[in-house]
Design a protein around this motif. Structure first.
Motif, short mmCIF file in Angstrom:
data_model
loop_
_atom_site.label_atom_id
_atom_site.label_comp_id
_atom_site.label_asym_id
_atom_site.label_seq_id
_atom_site.Cartn_x
_atom_site.Cartn_y
_atom_site.Cartn_z
N LEU A 42 -5.95 56.48 80.99
CA LEU A 42 -4.79 55.62 80.81
C LEU A 42 -4.13 55.89 79.46
N THR A 43 -4.94 56.10 78.45
CA THR A 43 -4.41 56.45 77.12
C THR A 43 -3.70 57.79 77.17
N ARG A 44 -4.27 58.74 77.90
CA ARG A 44 -3.68 60.07 78.04
C ARG A 44 -2.32 60.00 78.73
N VAL A 45 -2.19 59.17 79.76
CA VAL A 45 -0.92 59.00 80.47
C VAL A 45 0.16 58.54 79.50
N ASP A 46 -0.15 57.54 78.69
CA ASP A 46 0.84 57.02 77.74
C ASP A 46 1.21 58.06 76.69
N GLU A 47 0.22 58.81 76.21
CA GLU A 47 0.49 59.87 75.22
C GLU A 47 1.47 60.90 75.78
N LEU A 48 1.24 61.30 77.03
CA LEU A 48 2.07 62.35 77.63
C LEU A 48 3.47 61.86 77.93
N LEU A 49 3.59 60.63 78.40
CA LEU A 49 4.93 60.07 78.66
C LEU A 49 5.74 60.04 77.37
N LYS A 50 5.10 59.61 76.27
CA LYS A 50 5.80 59.59 74.98
C LYS A 50 6.20 61.00 74.54
N LEU A 51 5.34 61.97 74.86
CA LEU A 51 5.58 63.36 74.45
C LEU A 51 6.87 63.91 75.04
N VAL A 52 7.26 63.45 76.23
CA VAL A 52 8.50 63.95 76.86
C VAL A 52 9.60 62.89 76.86
N GLY A 53 9.47 61.91 75.95
CA GLY A 53 10.55 60.96 75.75
C GLY A 53 10.71 59.90 76.83
N LEU A 54 9.64 59.60 77.55
CA LEU A 54 9.70 58.55 78.58
C LEU A 54 8.82 57.39 78.13
N ASP A 55 9.42 56.20 78.06
CA ASP A 55 8.70 55.03 77.59
C ASP A 55 7.61 54.62 78.58
N PRO A 56 6.34 54.59 78.15
CA PRO A 56 5.25 54.28 79.08
C PRO A 56 5.41 52.93 79.77
N ASP A 57 5.85 51.90 79.02
CA ASP A 57 6.00 50.56 79.62
C ASP A 57 7.05 50.56 80.71
N THR A 58 8.03 51.43 80.59
CA THR A 58 9.11 51.49 81.58
C THR A 58 8.72 52.34 82.79
N PHE A 59 8.00 53.43 82.56
CA PHE A 59 7.84 54.42 83.63
C PHE A 59 6.46 54.46 84.30
N ARG A 60 5.42 53.98 83.65
CA ARG A 60 4.08 54.24 84.21
C ARG A 60 3.87 53.61 85.59
N LYS A 61 4.52 52.46 85.86
CA LYS A 61 4.31 51.77 87.14
C LYS A 61 5.41 52.06 88.17
N ARG A 62 6.34 52.93 87.81
CA ARG A 62 7.39 53.31 88.77
C ARG A 62 6.86 54.33 89.77
N TYR A 63 7.62 54.49 90.85
CA TYR A 63 7.30 55.50 91.86
C TYR A 63 8.27 56.66 91.74
N PRO A 64 7.88 57.85 92.22
CA PRO A 64 8.74 59.03 92.08
C PRO A 64 10.18 58.82 92.57
N SER A 65 10.37 58.08 93.64
CA SER A 65 11.71 57.87 94.19
C SER A 65 12.62 57.09 93.24
N GLU A 66 12.04 56.43 92.24
CA GLU A 66 12.83 55.65 91.29
C GLU A 66 13.25 56.47 90.07
N LEU A 67 12.91 57.76 90.07
CA LEU A 67 13.22 58.64 88.94
C LEU A 67 14.27 59.66 89.33
N SER A 68 15.03 60.13 88.34
CA SER A 68 15.98 61.23 88.56
C SER A 68 15.21 62.54 88.73
N GLY A 69 15.92 63.58 89.16
CA GLY A 69 15.28 64.89 89.34
C GLY A 69 14.69 65.41 88.04
N GLY A 70 15.44 65.25 86.94
CA GLY A 70 14.95 65.72 85.66
C GLY A 70 13.73 64.94 85.19
N GLN A 71 13.73 63.62 85.43
CA GLN A 71 12.57 62.81 85.06
C GLN A 71 11.35 63.17 85.89
#
Length: 377
Positions: A112-141
């Protein structure tokens, strides 16, 4: 390090996909495999994690033949990023990223810590994105998630098979920039398959150009642009790129020969005086033959100054990350100097330090070249 030794691949129908491939990929290097469709670039990459086995020859990772490794374990220890992304639609982003760490029996808090580290590494806020599903993201995301999923278990080797080719030009450019920044931080060994020469030139430390199952040329982007091996490489690069590169100033025209230097045998007080005299906060260290062996900074001098027994060689920094040669292009020089922690680029010719490029010397050099070209007109 990955090494191909006399590797060939012939299929049951007699088609020879690879012919006697010999290639060394250094640890921490981002290498791009490129060539026309059917040239063998994807086959070469897929052999590294044994999705395809060679008919002849051997492939070594850290001097161990991968044929002795369990294919499943080998793949779990290699990141794999593909064009189709392959995110599982019924799983959250957090679950998608943590698939391999879970297979490797990581503890929950660790992945879980690793997931948050990696999301931050590519500029995606963990609190915003970790519980989303792929269909809720853009192609680039989604593609960003595909990239960091390949990094999740911290593999030493990452394989990337045309990962950005399905994206629109703007997203693609952004992802290339993200990958360059990411690689500066993680320093993984990355094998990147692409059909886009501009992409290869932008992201790779070295480019491997292939044709009909053979390697035609392997070199840095700058050297390939300056010295294409034959007409095939020249045509593949394209006249426009070659002409564009030919018009650029090179490091030899951008450097200053007035390099602040010191011998490793000198004491720290002497080195400090050199810095004051030359009004610099770093000195390069050469050996008797003129080869660059290190660099000493004002910070290092001050840290050890009270120890009279120490010399420059005792405290100098030997891992100088970035150097250039006299024919390195303005584009590459400017790219290196634009990095946050790079202020001076040593210029190395035949193993010897011949000058340095600073931001000031680069601007002065560009102005002089432009003035000469204007005068000639």
């Amino acid at each position: 390090m990955i090494e191909f030794k006399n590797v060939s691949k012939t299929y049951d129908d007699g088609f020879q996909a690879l012919k006697n491939i010999n290639l060394k990929i250094e640890e921490g290097e981002l290498i791009a495999l490129i060539g026309p469709s059917g040239c063998g670039k994807t086959t070469t990459m897929r052999m590294i994690n044994r999705l395809i086995d060679p008919s002849e020859g051997e492939i070594l990772i850290d001097d161990e033949n991968i044929k002795k490794k369990d294919p499943v374990q080998l793949r779990r220890n290699s990141g794999y990023v593909i064009q189709q992304i392959g995110l599982l639609p019924h799983m959250t982003i957090q679950d998608n990223i943590s698939i391999v760490p879970k297979l490797k029996k990581w503890e929950k808090q660790r992945y879980l810590t690793r997931v948050d580290e990696l999301l931050k590494l590519v500029g995606l806020d963990p609190d915003t994105f970790r519980k989303r599903y792929p269909s809720e993201l853009s192609g680039g995301q989604q593609q960003r998630i595909g990239v960091i999923r390949g990094l999740a278990a911290d593999p030493p080797v990452i394989l990337m098979d045309e990962p950005f080719s399905a994206l629109d030009p703007i997203s693609r450019e952004q992802l290339q920039d993200e990958l360059i920044k990411l690689q500066e931080e993680i320093k993984k060994t990355i094998v990147f398959v692409t059909h886009d020469m501009d992409e290869a030139i932008k992201i790779a430390n070295r480019i491997v150009i292939m044709r009909d199952g053979e390697i035609v040329q392997v070199d840095t982007p700058d050297r390939i642009l300056r010295n294409p091996k034959d007409d095939f490489v020249r045509d593949f690069i394209g006249t426009e790129r070659l002409n564009q590169n030919a018009d650029q100033p090179v490091a030899k025209q951008l450097m200053t020969k007035e390099t602040a230097m010191v011998r490793g045998s000198r004491g720290l007080a002497e080195a400090f005086n050199y810095m004051k005299k030359d009004r610099v906060d770093q000195l390069f260290v050469r050996d008797r033959e003129g080869a660059l062996v290190g660099m000493v900074t004002l910070e290092l001098i001050e840290k050890h100054y009270d120890d009279e027994s120490k010399t420059v060689a005792d405290v100098m920094q030997t891992d100088i990350k970035h150097t250039v040669n006299p024919t390195t292009s303005l584009t590459e020089v400017a790219g290196l100097l634009s990095q946050q922690d790079v202020f001076t680029l040593p210029v190395i010719d035949a193993g010897k330090l011949v000058g340095v490029v600073t931001r000031t010397s680069m601007i002065r050099g560009i102005a002089e070249v432009n003035h000469q070209e204007g005068g000639e007109g």
